[in-house]
Design a protein around this motif. Structure first.
Motif, PDB file in Angstrom:
ATOM      1  N   ALA A 203       0.680  -1.219  -0.054  1.00  0.00           N
ATOM      2  CA  ALA A 203      -0.186  -0.084  -0.125  1.00  0.00           C
ATOM      3  C   ALA A 203       0.752   1.200   0.038  1.00  0.00           C
ATOM      4  O   ALA A 203       0.500   2.109  -0.446  1.00  0.00           O
ATOM      5  CB  ALA A 203      -0.961   0.019   1.104  1.00  0.00           C
ATOM      6  N   ALA A 204       2.139   1.048   0.440  1.00  0.00           N
ATOM      7  CA  ALA A 204       3.007   2.125   0.447  1.00  0.00           C
ATOM      8  C   ALA A 204       3.596   2.630  -0.967  1.00  0.00           C
ATOM      9  O   ALA A 204       4.412   3.574  -1.065  1.00  0.00           O
ATOM     10  CB  ALA A 204       4.066   2.104   1.758  1.00  0.00           C
ATOM     11  N   GLY A 205       3.371   1.794  -1.964  1.00  0.00           N
ATOM     12  CA  GLY A 205       3.814   2.110  -3.182  1.00  0.00           C
ATOM     13  C   GLY A 205       3.116   3.525  -3.792  1.00  0.00           C
ATOM     14  O   GLY A 205       3.396   3.835  -4.792  1.00  0.00           O
ATOM     15  N   ILE A 206       2.053   3.846  -3.214  1.00  0.00           N
ATOM     16  CA  ILE A 206       1.582   5.272  -3.904  1.00  0.00           C
ATOM     17  C   ILE A 206       2.614   6.125  -3.527  1.00  0.00           C
ATOM     18  O   ILE A 206       3.338   6.142  -2.529  1.00  0.00           O
ATOM     19  CB  ILE A 206       0.066   5.462  -3.342  1.00  0.00           C
TER      20      ILE A 206
ATOM     21  N   GLY B 223       7.351   4.394  -5.464  1.00  0.00           N
ATOM     22  CA  GLY B 223       6.224   5.068  -5.828  1.00  0.00           C
ATOM     23  C   GLY B 223       6.212   6.407  -6.586  1.00  0.00           C
ATOM     24  O   GLY B 223       5.798   6.626  -7.525  1.00  0.00           O
ATOM     25  N   GLN B 224       7.400   6.939  -5.938  1.00  0.00           N
ATOM     26  CA  GLN B 224       7.885   8.394  -6.564  1.00  0.00           C
ATOM     27  C   GLN B 224       8.148   7.931  -7.993  1.00  0.00           C
ATOM     28  O   GLN B 224       7.702   8.731  -8.839  1.00  0.00           O
ATOM     29  CB  GLN B 224       8.865   9.027  -5.832  1.00  0.00           C
ATOM     30  N   ILE B 225       8.885   7.143  -8.156  1.00  0.00           N
ATOM     31  CA  ILE B 225       9.591   6.966  -9.606  1.00  0.00           C
ATOM     32  C   ILE B 225       8.531   6.181 -10.525  1.00  0.00           C
ATOM     33  O   ILE B 225       8.178   6.746 -11.522  1.00  0.00           O
ATOM     34  CB  ILE B 225      10.702   5.648  -9.604  1.00  0.00           C
ATOM     35  N   ALA B 226       7.751   5.255  -9.979  1.00  0.00           N
ATOM     36  CA  ALA B 226       6.842   4.571 -10.596  1.00  0.00           C
ATOM     37  C   ALA B 226       5.562   5.832 -11.191  1.00  0.00           C
ATOM     38  O   ALA B 226       4.960   5.662 -12.273  1.00  0.00           O
ATOM     39  CB  ALA B 226       6.190   3.630  -9.889  1.00  0.00           C
ATOM     40  N   SER B 227       5.060   6.658 -10.293  1.00  0.00           N
ATOM     41  CA  SER B 227       4.150   7.418 -10.459  1.00  0.00           C
ATOM     42  C   SER B 227       4.599   8.392 -11.698  1.00  0.00           C
ATOM     43  O   SER B 227       3.764   8.823 -12.397  1.00  0.00           O
ATOM     44  CB  SER B 227       3.843   8.357  -9.330  1.00  0.00           C
ATOM     45  N   VAL B 228       5.838   8.680 -11.763  1.00  0.00           N
ATOM     46  CA  VAL B 228       6.336   9.790 -12.837  1.00  0.00           C
ATOM     47  C   VAL B 228       6.413   9.001 -14.122  1.00  0.00           C
ATOM     48  O   VAL B 228       5.943   9.444 -15.120  1.00  0.00           O
ATOM     49  CB  VAL B 228       7.774  10.086 -12.449  1.00  0.00           C
ATOM     50  N   ILE B 229       6.944   7.673 -14.030  1.00  0.00           N
ATOM     51  CA  ILE B 229       6.690   6.908 -15.110  1.00  0.00           C
ATOM     52  C   ILE B 229       5.358   6.606 -15.677  1.00  0.00           C
ATOM     53  O   ILE B 229       5.109   6.802 -16.998  1.00  0.00           O
ATOM     54  CB  ILE B 229       7.429   5.470 -15.019  1.00  0.00           C
ATOM     55  N   ALA B 230       4.560   6.481 -14.796  1.00  0.00           N
ATOM     56  CA  ALA B 230       2.990   6.386 -15.030  1.00  0.00           C
ATOM     57  C   ALA B 230       2.665   7.426 -15.891  1.00  0.00           C
ATOM     58  O   ALA B 230       1.690   7.475 -16.806  1.00  0.00           O
ATOM     59  CB  ALA B 230       2.258   5.999 -13.913  1.00  0.00           C
ATOM     60  N   GLY B 231       2.903   8.776 -15.432  1.00  0.00           N
ATOM     61  CA  GLY B 231       2.731   9.967 -16.216  1.00  0.00           C
ATOM     62  C   GLY B 231       3.139   9.873 -17.607  1.00  0.00           C
ATOM     63  O   GLY B 231       2.273  10.404 -18.366  1.00  0.00           O
ATOM     64  N   GLY B 232       4.203   9.644 -17.701  1.00  0.00           N
ATOM     65  CA  GLY B 232       4.866   9.472 -18.981  1.00  0.00           C
ATOM     66  C   GLY B 232       4.087   8.439 -19.994  1.00  0.00           C
ATOM     67  O   GLY B 232       3.816   8.837 -20.983  1.00  0.00           O
ATOM     68  N   LEU B 233       3.793   7.350 -19.336  1.00  0.00           N
ATOM     69  CA  LEU B 233       3.070   6.519 -20.051  1.00  0.00           C
ATOM     70  C   LEU B 233       1.691   6.624 -20.527  1.00  0.00           C
ATOM     71  O   LEU B 233       1.179   6.363 -21.607  1.00  0.00           O
ATOM     72  CB  LEU B 233       2.907   5.050 -19.135  1.00  0.00           C
TER      73      LEU B 233
END
Lengths: 46, 381
Positions: B325-328, B362-372
């Motif tokens: 859950a902390a992955g956000i 999660g910080q890195i993944a959210s930014v990548i998600a934004g680009g995706l």
């Protein structure tokens, strides 16, 4: 108001999006694991 | 005889009052509410306070702060200079990158996967927004509330020139501040007590300085090669981190963490208020966006927890699913929430460091998600 056809059309985006994130993450994971293997703090101190 | 007729002067000074309409008053109340939440509840005060004040400022009749006919307003100048071209969120990322210590993640890189899983809410919410009749570009901007990352939300909403940027940002920042209230019931609902009691050893592998320096450079290159649309977001975040880790730019690092981040946040909050004009904000869709934002945060949490449960099927040493859950991206609240729930169940079960590793991933993944999401939506349009 409820657009089920558009919803079904866009569902593959969930799959592609999540696959994309996991693919990028897996590459980063591999890179970090490799960096940790190559550059250990002990080696740095030598 | 005086040139100033008292009646004319009074009409000139107070005539504006007759142009006040109920929508403006509603926006003043919303502005006051944002300021109250910032001051009294300390909810994301650096952004909610300028946004709240800005909401009042731009909703005064013939406000000189915004463009009126030929006269250009200061808020419009700020918006064009820093938001319309995505500059402010990117500059803010330098400060955020300089603040983040990626060591917990580098010492345990498998936590990266939880950061990825906890972006599920973004894509799920995009689909739900489409179901409720939003256009794809607006649905994408609404989905990105689930990135739990303000600058990414601003970047994506503005990239798609969404009609609902104001509502999206109010939802994004409000729910980020509400993570300690949103996540615990969701986590408890989808985990058993036995799962919440799982203890995880913390044996951090020490990380070399070279790894810390190479990490931001390589991540930028990887993100740029795989998801080019995300490279501006990832690159600025990682540049900030490189300044932090290189060891020779300490004063720059401190400036990025403090002066740069503070100044940009200040201007960001004020300029975003341009999107809080009554005619843009007061509509049924705003309420729907607030609801969808909550869906995004809930399903981010669900995604992270269920991914951990899935991994536990194959693992001998079980992972406490709450860590997922902390992955956000909401850092550091989410990791604190997980640790708090773990300690409530078992006063000796400390999960903070494991959760921090997941949280920064999660910080890195959210930014990548934004680009995706930008890439995928552009392909679909």
């Amino acid at each position: 108001m409820i657009d089920i056809a558009a919803f079904i059309d866009v569902l593959p985006m969930v799959v592609y999006g999540m696959l994309g994130i996991f693919a990028v993450t897996a590459v980063i994971y591999a890179v970090v694991a490799l960096l940790n293997k190559i550059f250990t703090p002990d080696e740095e101190n030598k | 005889m005086s040139k100033f007729d008292p009646v004319d002067v009074a009409a000139q000074l107070f005539g504006n009052i007759t142009y006040v309409d109920w929508k403006m008053i509603v926006m003043w109340v919303i502005g006051a509410l944002l300021i109250w939440l910032a001051i009294k509840k300390e909810m994301e005060p650096t952004l909610l306070l300028p946004m709240g004040f800005g909401a009042i400022l731009v909703n005064l009749p013939f406000s000189g702060a915004i463009t009126q006919g030929e006269e250009i307003g200061a808020i419009n100048v700020l918006f064009d200079a820093g938001i319309a071209n995505e500059l402010f969120p990117l500059l803010l990322f330098i400060g955020i990158g300089a603040m983040i210590d990626f060591t917990p993640l580098l010492s345990n890189p498998k936590m990266l996967l939880f950061g990825a899983a906890a972006q599920f809410g973004i894509f799920f919410t995009l689909c739900i927004a489409i179901l409720f009749g939003f256009e794809l570009k607006d649905a994408a901007a609404i989905g990105i509330i689930g990135a739990a990352d303000g600058p990414t939300s601003i970047f994506v909403a503005n990239y798609f020139n969404s009609n609902y940027t104001g509502a999206i940002l109010v939802a994004a920042y409000s729910y980020m501040a509400l993570v300690p209230i949103i996540q615990p019931p969701v986590i408890k609902l989808i985990t058993t007590r036995k799962e919440r009691l799982i203890r995880m050893e913390y044996n951090p592998q020490s990380v070399s300085k070279i790894t810390k320096i190479l990490f931001p450079i390589i991540i930028t290159a990887v993100a740029g090669l795989v998801a080019p649309k995300s490279v501006a977001l990832v690159g600025f975040l990682m540049f900030g981190n490189l300044i932090r880790e290189c060891g020779v730019l300490n004063s720059l690092s401190k400036s990025a963490q403090n002066e740069l981040a503070n100044l940009i946040t200040l201007m960001l909050g004020l300029s975003i208020s341009l999107k809080l004009k009554a005619e843009d904000f007061i509509q049924v869709q705003t309420l729907m966006i607030m609801g969808l934002g909550l869906v995004a945060f809930v399903f981010d949490t669900v995604g992270g927890v269920f991914f951990a449960k899935f991994l536990n099927i194959f693992l001998k040493k079980k992972i406490n699913p709450m860590v997922g859950a902390a992955g956000i991206s909401a850092f550091p609240m989410s990791s604190r929430v997980v640790n708090k729930i773990a300690l409530e169940e078992d006063p000796q079960n400390y999960l903070l460091m494991q959760a921090v590793g997941t949280n920064v991933s999660g910080q890195i993944a959210s930014v990548i998600a934004g680009g995706l999401i930008v890439t995928l939506v552009e392909m679909a349009l």
